[in-house]
Design an enzyme around this catalytic site. Structure first.
Site, PDB file in Angstrom:
ATOM      1  N   ASP A  13      39.506   6.081 -16.877  1.00 40.51           N
ATOM      2  CA  ASP A  13      40.678   5.299 -17.251  1.00 40.51           C
ATOM      3  C   ASP A  13      40.317   3.891 -17.717  1.00 40.51           C
ATOM      4  O   ASP A  13      41.069   2.944 -17.518  1.00 40.51           O
ATOM      5  CB  ASP A  13      41.682   5.230 -16.078  1.00 40.51           C
ATOM      6  CG  ASP A  13      41.931   6.606 -15.494  1.00 40.51           C
ATOM      7  OD1 ASP A  13      42.250   7.515 -16.276  1.00 40.51           O
ATOM      8  OD2 ASP A  13      41.778   6.779 -14.268  1.00 40.51           O
ATOM      9  N   GLU A  14      39.180   3.763 -18.371  1.00 46.76           N
ATOM     10  CA  GLU A  14      38.744   2.441 -18.853  1.00 46.76           C
ATOM     11  C   GLU A  14      39.416   2.062 -20.165  1.00 46.76           C
ATOM     12  O   GLU A  14      39.213   0.942 -20.655  1.00 46.76           O
ATOM     13  CB  GLU A  14      37.220   2.412 -19.055  1.00 46.76           C
ATOM     14  CG  GLU A  14      36.391   2.578 -17.787  1.00 46.76           C
ATOM     15  CD  GLU A  14      36.056   4.027 -17.507  1.00 46.76           C
ATOM     16  OE1 GLU A  14      36.611   4.903 -18.202  1.00 46.76           O
ATOM     17  OE2 GLU A  14      35.272   4.291 -16.587  1.00 46.76           O
ATOM     18  N   GLY A  15      40.141   2.999 -20.763  1.00 44.04           N
ATOM     19  CA  GLY A  15      40.759   2.703 -22.059  1.00 44.04           C
ATOM     20  C   GLY A  15      39.906   3.216 -23.215  1.00 44.04           C
ATOM     21  O   GLY A  15      39.902   2.643 -24.300  1.00 44.04           O
ATOM     22  N   LYS A  16      39.211   4.324 -22.963  1.00 44.89           N
ATOM     23  CA  LYS A  16      38.347   4.910 -24.006  1.00 44.89           C
ATOM     24  C   LYS A  16      39.175   5.390 -25.197  1.00 44.89           C
ATOM     25  O   LYS A  16      38.740   5.294 -26.341  1.00 44.89           O
ATOM     26  CB  LYS A  16      37.547   6.084 -23.437  1.00 44.89           C
ATOM     27  CG  LYS A  16      36.590   5.691 -22.335  1.00 44.89           C
ATOM     28  CD  LYS A  16      35.884   6.890 -21.754  1.00 44.89           C
ATOM     29  CE  LYS A  16      36.749   7.791 -20.904  1.00 44.89           C
ATOM     30  NZ  LYS A  16      37.204   7.248 -19.625  1.00 44.89           N
ATOM     31  N   LYS A  18      41.848   4.194 -26.591  1.00 38.66           N
ATOM     32  CA  LYS A  18      42.146   3.128 -27.552  1.00 38.66           C
ATOM     33  C   LYS A  18      40.912   2.785 -28.389  1.00 38.66           C
ATOM     34  O   LYS A  18      41.010   2.594 -29.604  1.00 38.66           O
ATOM     35  CB  LYS A  18      42.635   1.877 -26.798  1.00 38.66           C
ATOM     36  CG  LYS A  18      42.830   0.700 -27.726  1.00 38.66           C
ATOM     37  CD  LYS A  18      43.210  -0.574 -27.003  1.00 38.66           C
ATOM     38  CE  LYS A  18      42.719  -1.746 -27.823  1.00 38.66           C
ATOM     39  NZ  LYS A  18      43.086  -3.036 -27.284  1.00 38.66           N
ATOM     40  N   GLY A  40      43.139  12.041 -19.509  1.00 40.14           N
ATOM     41  CA  GLY A  40      44.354  11.560 -20.151  1.00 40.14           C
ATOM     42  C   GLY A  40      44.016  10.313 -20.933  1.00 40.14           C
ATOM     43  O   GLY A  40      43.689   9.284 -20.348  1.00 40.14           O
ATOM     44  N   HIS A  41      44.004  10.422 -22.253  1.00 40.98           N
ATOM     45  CA  HIS A  41      43.677   9.261 -23.082  1.00 40.98           C
ATOM     46  C   HIS A  41      44.956   8.742 -23.722  1.00 40.98           C
ATOM     47  O   HIS A  41      45.506   9.369 -24.613  1.00 40.98           O
ATOM     48  CB  HIS A  41      42.651   9.653 -24.156  1.00 40.98           C
ATOM     49  CG  HIS A  41      41.300   9.913 -23.584  1.00 40.98           C
ATOM     50  ND1 HIS A  41      40.280  10.485 -24.288  1.00 40.98           N
ATOM     51  CD2 HIS A  41      40.807   9.648 -22.354  1.00 40.98           C
ATOM     52  CE1 HIS A  41      39.214  10.564 -23.504  1.00 40.98           C
ATOM     53  NE2 HIS A  41      39.512  10.064 -22.336  1.00 40.98           N
ATOM     54  N   GLN A 224      36.651  11.214 -18.504  1.00 40.70           N
ATOM     55  CA  GLN A 224      36.211  10.786 -17.162  1.00 40.70           C
ATOM     56  C   GLN A 224      35.162   9.678 -17.328  1.00 40.70           C
ATOM     57  O   GLN A 224      35.211   8.968 -18.311  1.00 40.70           O
ATOM     58  CB  GLN A 224      35.663  11.972 -16.336  1.00 40.70           C
ATOM     59  CG  GLN A 224      36.717  13.004 -15.958  1.00 40.70           C
ATOM     60  CD  GLN A 224      36.969  14.018 -17.050  1.00 40.70           C
ATOM     61  OE1 GLN A 224      36.054  14.557 -17.638  1.00 40.70           O
ATOM     62  NE2 GLN A 224      38.236  14.307 -17.306  1.00 40.70           N
TER      63      GLN A 224
HETATM   64  P1  IMP Z   1      38.763  17.159 -11.349  1.00 43.38           P
HETATM   65  O1  IMP Z   1      38.042  16.653 -12.564  1.00 43.38           O
HETATM   66  O2  IMP Z   1      40.193  17.519 -11.619  1.00 43.38           O
HETATM   67  O3  IMP Z   1      37.998  18.246 -10.644  1.00 43.38           O
HETATM   68  O4  IMP Z   1      38.838  15.947 -10.291  1.00 43.38           O
HETATM   69  C1  IMP Z   1      37.662  15.410  -9.672  1.00 43.38           C
HETATM   70  C2  IMP Z   1      37.770  13.898  -9.533  1.00 43.38           C
HETATM   71  O5  IMP Z   1      37.706  13.310 -10.845  1.00 43.38           O
HETATM   72  C3  IMP Z   1      39.088  13.393  -8.927  1.00 43.38           C
HETATM   73  O6  IMP Z   1      38.814  12.232  -8.178  1.00 43.38           O
HETATM   74  C4  IMP Z   1      39.921  13.029 -10.144  1.00 43.38           C
HETATM   75  O7  IMP Z   1      40.902  12.071  -9.840  1.00 43.38           O
HETATM   76  C5  IMP Z   1      38.845  12.473 -11.053  1.00 43.38           C
HETATM   77  N1  IMP Z   1      39.201  12.566 -12.480  1.00 43.38           N
HETATM   78  C6  IMP Z   1      39.186  13.667 -13.260  1.00 43.38           C
HETATM   79  N2  IMP Z   1      39.556  13.364 -14.517  1.00 43.38           N
HETATM   80  C7  IMP Z   1      39.799  12.042 -14.541  1.00 43.38           C
HETATM   81  C8  IMP Z   1      40.178  11.123 -15.578  1.00 43.38           C
HETATM   82  O8  IMP Z   1      40.366  11.474 -16.743  1.00 43.38           O
HETATM   83  N3  IMP Z   1      40.320   9.822 -15.194  1.00 43.38           N
HETATM   84  C9  IMP Z   1      40.076   9.408 -13.930  1.00 43.38           C
HETATM   85  N4  IMP Z   1      39.706  10.210 -12.939  1.00 43.38           N
HETATM   86  C10 IMP Z   1      39.561  11.526 -13.238  1.00 43.38           C
END
Ligand code: IMP
Length: 428
Positions: A13-16, A18, A40-41, A224
């Site tokens: 969630d660093e804002g990639k 954008k 989620g971007h 991620q």
């Molecule tokens: P999973 O990827 O759904 O298996 O979740 C594993 C961990 O990664 C959890 O702590 C999620 O909240 C985190 N996580 C997965 N995708 C994202 C993302 O896009 N942004 C931030 N955290 C994420």
């Protein structure tokens, strides 16, 4: 032949989105290389307003950019179609999308398994996004997964799905005393999705080879982030892919010698969703203020994000793992009203000072941050388009980050909009 990997340096969630949206204007190809719709971007631009992408690469808003869902992605075809429909509803063309035949599929039983496994973990739950991503990668590694290419053969697809559902139903019944899924419903949903997605599914390596040959600009879009990396993150509180520069090259299917820039994206502070240690987390009014000002709620799950100061120990580790060439510092404006602004420059662990990021989550959980305080700038910075237009204290904050991370800053985000960015140096 610029190949730029855009990678999250913290916990996501660093804002990639954008940054990719901004750079994609000048790229011919954008590739999602790992993860799935757990990402989620959020994109904010004049064309669509605010839109959260989960699977489709953020280059989709430029019709001349080829957008590839690469081999390393865990792809839920049903959710992808929902996303494509939403884009079509906004008159965004998706004709420029290509799905690698090699991408693994997320199936309904993966989502069910994700839920059951999290429930069984109880207090030790990882806090996954519940999208079935982990179980889908488990099947990939155990060599029992279905891939996007399998959607291309309507003759064999139903039998493959029935076989896979039957195997998982045994697991549900024996291990979890759960009822299992109706194979015919899965066959129906996935056959329908297959029909619609077939025109997009191809061998992505051909498109990548052509782009490289023609010296086109390729952006690798990380999802991620490094501290959630399966190997290098805060295991077991990690995701199940490799969201690093090396992981993106691997997931896209491009050799490391083609890389021209690893761009590390860091928020000017830290957030984390889900469980796991986070030394600079602010469990108080300040953390609440960061969350409120930054609207720090998960784009995928809506969960409130845990908020805290910038952690330079974790960030330096992330620089090591990725070998970043340049940094993007995002959301600097969220700190506009804070004074002082703090940076964690070391950890205190059982009476000793640690300067290295520990490998074990148990150790990290006991680390207390050692802070350096910098003067806040206490002025809105959203209008700044050059470093010189920033208040001196904001410049000092950035300079200190650059010093601590030993990587030059190329971009600074000062607001949500694409234009609210200071381009310090050119990347393309
Ligand atoms: P999973 O990827 O759904 O298996 O979740 C594993 C961990 O990664 C959890 O702590 C999620 O909240 C985190 N996580 C997965 N995708 C994202 C993302 O896009 N942004 C931030 N955290 C994420």
């Amino acid at each position: 032949m610029p190949v730029i990997a855009v990678v999250g340096g913290q916990w996501g969630d660093e804002g990639k989105g954008k940054i990719i949206d901004l750079l994609a204007k000048r790229a011919q190809v954008v590739v999602r290389a790992q993860g799935g719709d757990n990402a989620g971007h959020t994109i904010v631009n004049e064309q669509v307003g605010r839109f959260a992408l989960h699977l489709v690469p953020a280059g989709i808003f430029n019709p001349r950019t080829t957008c590839i869902i690469g081999a390393g992605v865990a792809l839920n075809p049903v959710f992808l179609l929902e996303e494509l429909d939403a884009l079509h509803g906004l008159r965004v063309s998706t004709d420029n999308l290509l799905i690698s035949e090699r991408a693994h599929l997320v199936m309904p039983y993966h989502i069910e398994l994700d839920r059951l496994q999290e429930a069984r973990r109880g207090g030790g739950a990882i806090g996954t996004t519940g999208r079935g991503i982990g179980p889908a990668y488990v099947d990939k590694v155990s060599r029992t997964g279905l891939r996007a290419g399998d959607l291309c053969d309507p003759q064999t697809l139903p039998a493959r799905i029935r076989e896979a559902v039957a195997a998982k139903n045994q697991l549900f019944q024996v291990l979890y005393q759960a009822p299992g899924l109706d194979p015919e419903r899965v066959v129906e949903a996935y056959s329908l999705a297959a029909e619609r997605l077939r025109p997009y599914i191809r061998d992505a390596s051909g498109a990548l080879a052509a782009a490289l040959r023609q010296n086109e600009t390729i952006l690798l879009e990380g999802a991620q982030a490094t501290l959630l990396d399966l190997d290098h993150g805060t295991y077991p509180y990690v995701t199940t892919s490799s969201p690093t520069v090396a992981g993106l090259l691997q997931g896209a299917g491009i050799g490391p010698r083609f890389l021209t820039c690893g761009l590390g994206v860091f928020k000017a502070y830290t957030t984390r969703v889900g469980s796991g240690p986070m030394p600079t987390e602010l469990d108080d009014e300040l953390g609440g203020r960061l969350r409120a000002i930054g609207h720090e709620y998960g784009a995928r799950t809506g969960r409130p994000r845990r908020c805290g100061w910038f952690d330079a120990v974790a960030a330096r580790y992330s620089v090591l793992v990725n070998g970043f060439d340049a940094l993007a510092i995002t959301r600097l404006d969220i700190l506009d009203t804070f004074d002082p602004v703090r940076i964690c420059v070391g950890y205190e662990w059982r009476g000793q000072r640690l300067d290295q990021f520990p490998a074990r989550a148990e150790v990290l959980a006991e680390c207390r941050p050692i802070y350096e305080d910098l003067e806040g700038w206490q002025a809105p910075i959203g209008q700044a388009r050059t470093l010189a237009e920033l208040p001196a204290a904001a410049r000092r904050y950035l300079e200190r980050l650059e010093q601590l991370l030993e990587v030059p800053i190329a971009l600074v985000g000062v607001g949500q909009e694409r234009e609210e960015t200071i381009m310090v140096r050119d990347l393309l």
